[in-house]
Design a protein around this motif. Structure first.
Motif, PDB file in Angstrom:
ATOM      1  N   HIS A 223       0.834  -1.192  -0.143  1.00  0.00           N
ATOM      2  CA  HIS A 223       0.146   0.039  -0.100  1.00  0.00           C
ATOM      3  C   HIS A 223       0.706   1.199  -0.046  1.00  0.00           C
ATOM      4  O   HIS A 223       0.547   2.273  -0.598  1.00  0.00           O
ATOM      5  CB  HIS A 223      -0.897  -0.079   1.031  1.00  0.00           C
ATOM      6  CG  HIS A 223      -2.254  -0.978   1.154  1.00  0.00           C
ATOM      7  ND1 HIS A 223      -2.900  -0.822  -0.132  1.00  0.00           N
ATOM      8  CD2 HIS A 223      -2.636  -1.768   1.786  1.00  0.00           C
ATOM      9  CE1 HIS A 223      -3.948  -1.662   0.245  1.00  0.00           C
ATOM     10  NE2 HIS A 223      -3.450  -2.507   1.108  1.00  0.00           N
ATOM     11  N   GLN A 224       2.012   1.126   0.725  1.00  0.00           N
ATOM     12  CA  GLN A 224       2.726   2.250   0.701  1.00  0.00           C
ATOM     13  C   GLN A 224       3.377   2.617  -0.504  1.00  0.00           C
ATOM     14  O   GLN A 224       3.560   3.781  -1.088  1.00  0.00           O
ATOM     15  CB  GLN A 224       3.998   2.087   1.661  1.00  0.00           C
ATOM     16  CG  GLN A 224       4.813   3.218   2.161  1.00  0.00           C
ATOM     17  CD  GLN A 224       5.868   3.031   3.161  1.00  0.00           C
ATOM     18  OE1 GLN A 224       5.829   2.053   3.729  1.00  0.00           O
ATOM     19  NE2 GLN A 224       6.546   4.083   3.650  1.00  0.00           N
ATOM     20  N   GLU A 225       3.775   1.487  -1.223  1.00  0.00           N
ATOM     21  CA  GLU A 225       4.607   1.574  -2.372  1.00  0.00           C
ATOM     22  C   GLU A 225       3.584   2.020  -3.524  1.00  0.00           C
ATOM     23  O   GLU A 225       3.691   3.180  -4.462  1.00  0.00           O
ATOM     24  CB  GLU A 225       4.998   0.268  -3.140  1.00  0.00           C
ATOM     25  CG  GLU A 225       6.291  -0.197  -2.193  1.00  0.00           C
ATOM     26  CD  GLU A 225       6.592  -1.694  -2.622  1.00  0.00           C
ATOM     27  OE1 GLU A 225       5.890  -2.301  -3.704  1.00  0.00           O
ATOM     28  OE2 GLU A 225       7.658  -2.375  -2.138  1.00  0.00           O
ATOM     29  N   LEU A 226       2.334   1.630  -3.347  1.00  0.00           N
ATOM     30  CA  LEU A 226       0.945   2.137  -4.366  1.00  0.00           C
ATOM     31  C   LEU A 226       0.894   3.525  -4.057  1.00  0.00           C
ATOM     32  O   LEU A 226       0.612   4.603  -4.986  1.00  0.00           O
ATOM     33  CB  LEU A 226      -0.100   1.475  -4.371  1.00  0.00           C
ATOM     34  CG  LEU A 226      -0.095  -0.101  -4.672  1.00  0.00           C
ATOM     35  CD1 LEU A 226      -1.210  -0.820  -4.258  1.00  0.00           C
ATOM     36  CD2 LEU A 226       0.174  -0.211  -5.993  1.00  0.00           C
ATOM     37  N   ASP A 227       0.922   4.034  -2.821  1.00  0.00           N
ATOM     38  CA  ASP A 227       0.812   5.362  -2.426  1.00  0.00           C
ATOM     39  C   ASP A 227       1.879   6.222  -3.120  1.00  0.00           C
ATOM     40  O   ASP A 227       1.659   7.340  -3.676  1.00  0.00           O
ATOM     41  CB  ASP A 227       0.558   5.598  -0.983  1.00  0.00           C
ATOM     42  CG  ASP A 227      -0.625   5.026  -0.260  1.00  0.00           C
ATOM     43  OD1 ASP A 227      -1.451   4.867  -1.131  1.00  0.00           O
ATOM     44  OD2 ASP A 227      -0.493   4.647   0.959  1.00  0.00           O
ATOM     45  N   GLU A 228       2.945   5.764  -2.918  1.00  0.00           N
ATOM     46  CA  GLU A 228       4.192   6.508  -3.215  1.00  0.00           C
ATOM     47  C   GLU A 228       4.236   6.545  -4.965  1.00  0.00           C
ATOM     48  O   GLU A 228       4.379   7.754  -5.412  1.00  0.00           O
ATOM     49  CB  GLU A 228       5.563   6.059  -2.807  1.00  0.00           C
ATOM     50  CG  GLU A 228       5.824   6.157  -1.418  1.00  0.00           C
ATOM     51  CD  GLU A 228       7.121   4.988  -1.196  1.00  0.00           C
ATOM     52  OE1 GLU A 228       7.712   4.486  -1.953  1.00  0.00           O
ATOM     53  OE2 GLU A 228       7.529   5.374   0.095  1.00  0.00           O
ATOM     54  N   ARG A 229       3.891   5.554  -5.337  1.00  0.00           N
ATOM     55  CA  ARG A 229       3.647   5.500  -7.120  1.00  0.00           C
ATOM     56  C   ARG A 229       2.504   6.804  -7.369  1.00  0.00           C
ATOM     57  O   ARG A 229       2.528   7.476  -8.254  1.00  0.00           O
ATOM     58  CB  ARG A 229       3.338   4.475  -7.600  1.00  0.00           C
ATOM     59  CG  ARG A 229       4.432   3.302  -7.566  1.00  0.00           C
ATOM     60  CD  ARG A 229       4.152   2.125  -8.205  1.00  0.00           C
ATOM     61  NE  ARG A 229       5.306   0.999  -7.861  1.00  0.00           N
ATOM     62  CZ  ARG A 229       5.086  -0.360  -8.744  1.00  0.00           C
ATOM     63  NH1 ARG A 229       4.016  -0.583  -9.127  1.00  0.00           N
ATOM     64  NH2 ARG A 229       6.330  -0.813  -8.541  1.00  0.00           N
ATOM     65  N   GLU A 230       1.335   6.562  -6.826  1.00  0.00           N
ATOM     66  CA  GLU A 230       0.500   7.193  -6.958  1.00  0.00           C
ATOM     67  C   GLU A 230       0.737   9.063  -6.549  1.00  0.00           C
ATOM     68  O   GLU A 230       0.510   9.992  -7.622  1.00  0.00           O
ATOM     69  CB  GLU A 230      -1.099   7.183  -5.963  1.00  0.00           C
ATOM     70  CG  GLU A 230      -2.225   7.931  -6.364  1.00  0.00           C
ATOM     71  CD  GLU A 230      -3.184   7.483  -5.527  1.00  0.00           C
ATOM     72  OE1 GLU A 230      -4.308   8.096  -5.815  1.00  0.00           O
ATOM     73  OE2 GLU A 230      -3.187   6.679  -4.711  1.00  0.00           O
ATOM     74  N   ALA A 231       1.418   9.169  -5.778  1.00  0.00           N
ATOM     75  CA  ALA A 231       2.075  10.689  -5.413  1.00  0.00           C
ATOM     76  C   ALA A 231       2.791  10.988  -6.627  1.00  0.00           C
ATOM     77  O   ALA A 231       2.924  12.199  -7.032  1.00  0.00           O
ATOM     78  CB  ALA A 231       2.638  10.706  -4.021  1.00  0.00           C
ATOM     79  N   LYS A 232       3.700  10.089  -6.795  1.00  0.00           N
ATOM     80  CA  LYS A 232       4.632  10.369  -8.107  1.00  0.00           C
ATOM     81  C   LYS A 232       3.993  10.633  -9.430  1.00  0.00           C
ATOM     82  O   LYS A 232       4.190  11.810  -9.884  1.00  0.00           O
ATOM     83  CB  LYS A 232       5.905   9.387  -8.318  1.00  0.00           C
ATOM     84  CG  LYS A 232       6.635   9.265  -7.348  1.00  0.00           C
ATOM     85  CD  LYS A 232       7.783   8.094  -7.452  1.00  0.00           C
ATOM     86  CE  LYS A 232       8.652   7.895  -6.494  1.00  0.00           C
ATOM     87  NZ  LYS A 232       9.485   6.633  -6.586  1.00  0.00           N
ATOM     88  N   LEU A 233       3.032   9.952  -9.811  1.00  0.00           N
ATOM     89  CA  LEU A 233       2.176  10.197 -10.946  1.00  0.00           C
ATOM     90  C   LEU A 233       1.184  11.421 -10.721  1.00  0.00           C
ATOM     91  O   LEU A 233       1.198  12.186 -11.763  1.00  0.00           O
ATOM     92  CB  LEU A 233       1.132   9.102 -11.140  1.00  0.00           C
ATOM     93  CG  LEU A 233       1.815   7.700 -11.376  1.00  0.00           C
ATOM     94  CD1 LEU A 233       1.023   6.738 -11.496  1.00  0.00           C
ATOM     95  CD2 LEU A 233       2.435   7.841 -12.854  1.00  0.00           C
ATOM     96  N   LYS A 234       0.767  11.838  -9.634  1.00  0.00           N
ATOM     97  CA  LYS A 234      -0.026  13.163  -9.340  1.00  0.00           C
ATOM     98  C   LYS A 234       0.975  14.251  -9.495  1.00  0.00           C
ATOM     99  O   LYS A 234       0.782  15.397 -10.092  1.00  0.00           O
ATOM    100  CB  LYS A 234      -0.421  13.140  -7.898  1.00  0.00           C
ATOM    101  CG  LYS A 234      -1.337  14.311  -7.666  1.00  0.00           C
ATOM    102  CD  LYS A 234      -2.699  14.526  -8.498  1.00  0.00           C
ATOM    103  CE  LYS A 234      -3.467  15.557  -8.035  1.00  0.00           C
ATOM    104  NZ  LYS A 234      -4.502  15.752  -8.874  1.00  0.00           N
ATOM    105  N   GLU A 235       2.175  14.000  -9.095  1.00  0.00           N
ATOM    106  CA  GLU A 235       3.043  15.079  -9.261  1.00  0.00           C
ATOM    107  C   GLU A 235       3.641  15.469 -10.533  1.00  0.00           C
ATOM    108  O   GLU A 235       3.902  16.486 -11.030  1.00  0.00           O
ATOM    109  CB  GLU A 235       4.626  14.779  -8.338  1.00  0.00           C
ATOM    110  CG  GLU A 235       5.685  15.729  -8.270  1.00  0.00           C
ATOM    111  CD  GLU A 235       6.864  15.491  -7.619  1.00  0.00           C
ATOM    112  OE1 GLU A 235       7.752  16.110  -7.800  1.00  0.00           O
ATOM    113  OE2 GLU A 235       6.923  14.236  -6.912  1.00  0.00           O
TER     114      GLU A 235
END
Length: 516
Positions: free
Chosen positions: A105-117
């Motif tokens: 979940h943490q990795e997915l959140d980090e990926r989602e944050a990177k994609l959002k950025e």
């Protein structure tokens, strides 16, 4: 007067009878009282004995009941402890799974944050580009006096160059981040797959210990003046070491097949009880035949351990031969099974089907024991045999990839390469000194066996002696000396070895007949 005496006599007799009866009655009464007292005492003694027996029975019953209760209580306590341990293990498994889920979940959140950025950055860049286009258009129209179409064309050319430059830098940064993330994930997958492998014990590659029922059996194995142990070494080509180790002897040879034959023959001789040279030769021949027949079962067992079915008979036999082949100090069959298991674990962690890499890992060393093609690289022979017996083309391609030529890259081939390198890189897996020793022993035997009339050649005593058995019809007594010198000369020229090597050429003549 006479009547008076008679009367007195009768009276005296009556008195005597009266007193006699009285004494008899008192004696009978005393005897009756004594008998009654004895009966009462006996009854009391029996009653006391019965009471004691009853007390003992009650005590025994109470002890039995207490022991049964304690046993039941202990069993229930042990069962409760097992249940508690099982619950704790399940809790630990759940905790590990929750931890893995949290990490994902943490990795997915980090990926989602990177994609959002990245989306925000792209949106801002698009807005900046649009504003720059408007600004440039106005500036060009005002300063250069260009038409709107010309200005638009010039502006688009400049914006396109800037966009290409920014896009290339963005792609380069994304590639670097992807490579770093892929490397980290690959290391994590390999580490997790290796942790799932069962730990294998390193064993000595040149000795086998045979257990004996008693130390007296050592004398029977040695025989009178050592005739039994000499016959055993002559028949098997194995050094039989009898020392002070209690209830055991040691078999020493660089060839695992010979050690297996010698071990089986000695165990059968101990069971049979008849130990003499003729019986030894018979048991060795029988053991050699049984070990050779067990090769198919060994190959089938190794495949079954990995869940592989449907292997052809020829491939099963080649796998069984790997059990008795050592390379660089490790057993080839155990090595193949571990490579197949590690490759399949990594494939499952990647979400791939493990069947291809598992079969390729199991079969990638069978070329080592294909004696008819000794001049070809073993990996190429393994791939050719796999293709010949209708294995999946992906299996053949993965095996060929280990050789490095003639195979297109694939995920299965990459997994097999990584598994092979990881297994070989484990501490204690390779022993180059033992490999050099085995190659030197095989060279001794190959040189001796190449001469005419030689039936068998055994390198023994850790390479200090080569025993050569010749046919009595092909080699005479005079030729034995010449043959030993020729073998010695070739060994001196072709093999490098420490110390001195003794060459023993043995010519034996036997005559057998039957009386009927």
């Amino acid at each position: 007067m006479t009547f008076v005496f008679i009367g007195l006599g009768v009276a005296a007799a009556a008195a005597a009878a009266f007193f006699g009866l009285r004494l008899l009655r008192e004696r009978l009464r005393a005897e009756a009282e004594g008998r009654a007292s004895r009966i009462a005492a006996d009854a009391e003694s029996r009653a006391q004995t019965r009471l004691k027996e009853a007390d003992l029975e009650v005590e025994e019953w109470r002890s039995t009941a207490e022991a049964r209760f304690e046993s039941q209580t202990r069993q229930k306590r042990e069962e409760q402890q097992r249940l508690e341990e099982r619950l704790k293990e399940q809790e630990r498994n759940v905790a590990r799974k929750l931890q893995l889920l949290d990490q994902r979940h943490q990795e997915l959140d980090e990926r989602e944050a990177k994609l959002k950025e990245r989306e925000d950055r792209a949106s801002s860049l698009e807005k900046e580009a649009h504003s720059l286009i408007q600004e440039r258009r106005q500036k060009l129209e005002r300063v250069a006096g260009l038409t709107a179409r010309d200005a638009r064309r010039e502006l688009l050319r400049e914006v396109e160059g800037e966009a290409r430059q920014e896009t290339s830098s963005l792609i380069r940064r994304i590639e670097e981040e992807t490579l770093a993330e892929a490397g980290s994930r690959a290391r994590r997958i390999v580490a997790e797959a290796i942790q799932r492998l069962p730990a294998s014990d390193l064993v000595d590659g040149v000795i086998t210990v045979v257990k004996l029922p008693s130390d007296d059996m050592k004398g029977r194995i040695i025989g009178r003046e050592g005739r039994n142990i000499r016959a055993l070494e002559m028949a098997t080509g194995v050094d039989v070491i009898v020392d002070e180790t209690p209830q055991s002897i040691v078999l020493s040879s660089f060839d695992p097949f010979r050690r297996a034959v010698a071990q089986m023959a000695i165990e059968r001789l101990i069971e049979d009880g008849r130990i003499h040279p003729a019986r030894i030769e018979e048991m060795v021949a029988r053991a050699r035949s049984e070990v050779a027949e067990s090769l198919d079962a060994l190959g089938e067992s190794a495949a079954f351990e990995l869940g592989i079915t449907g292997l052809p008979h020829r491939l099963q036999r080649l796998l069984g031969k790997l059990k008795y082949r050592m390379v660089l100090g490790y057993n080839l069959l155990d090595h193949s099974v571990e490579v197949a298991r590690l490759a399949s674990q990594m494939a499952m962690l990647l979400g791939l089907h493990p069947e291809v890499v598992m079969r390729a890992g199991l079969l990638h060393e069978i070329g080592q024991v294909e004696e008819s093609r000794a001049d070809t690289h073993p990996i190429l022979v393994s791939a050719d045999l796999a293709g010949k017996f209708n294995e999946d083309p992906r299996v053949v391609q993965a095996i060929l990839a280990l050789h490095g030529t003639g195979a297109e890259p694939s995920v299965d081939a990459a997994l097999l390469k990584v598994a092979e390198k990881a297994i070989l890189a484990r501490p204690g897996e390779k022993d180059t000194s033992l490999q050099g020793f085995m190659e030197r022993m095989r060279s001794f035997e190959a040189i001796a066996s190449s001469f005419h009339g030689v039936t068998r050649a055994f390198a023994m005593r850790s390479g200090k002696e080569v025993r050569v058995l010749v046919e009595a019809d092909a080699v005479s007594d005079g030729d034995v000396v010449t043959l030993s010198k020729e073998i010695t000369s070739r060994i001196q020229k072709e093999v490098e070895y420490p110390g001195a090597v003794r060459i023993s050429v043995i010519r034996e003549t036997r005559a057998v007949d039957y009386a009927t």
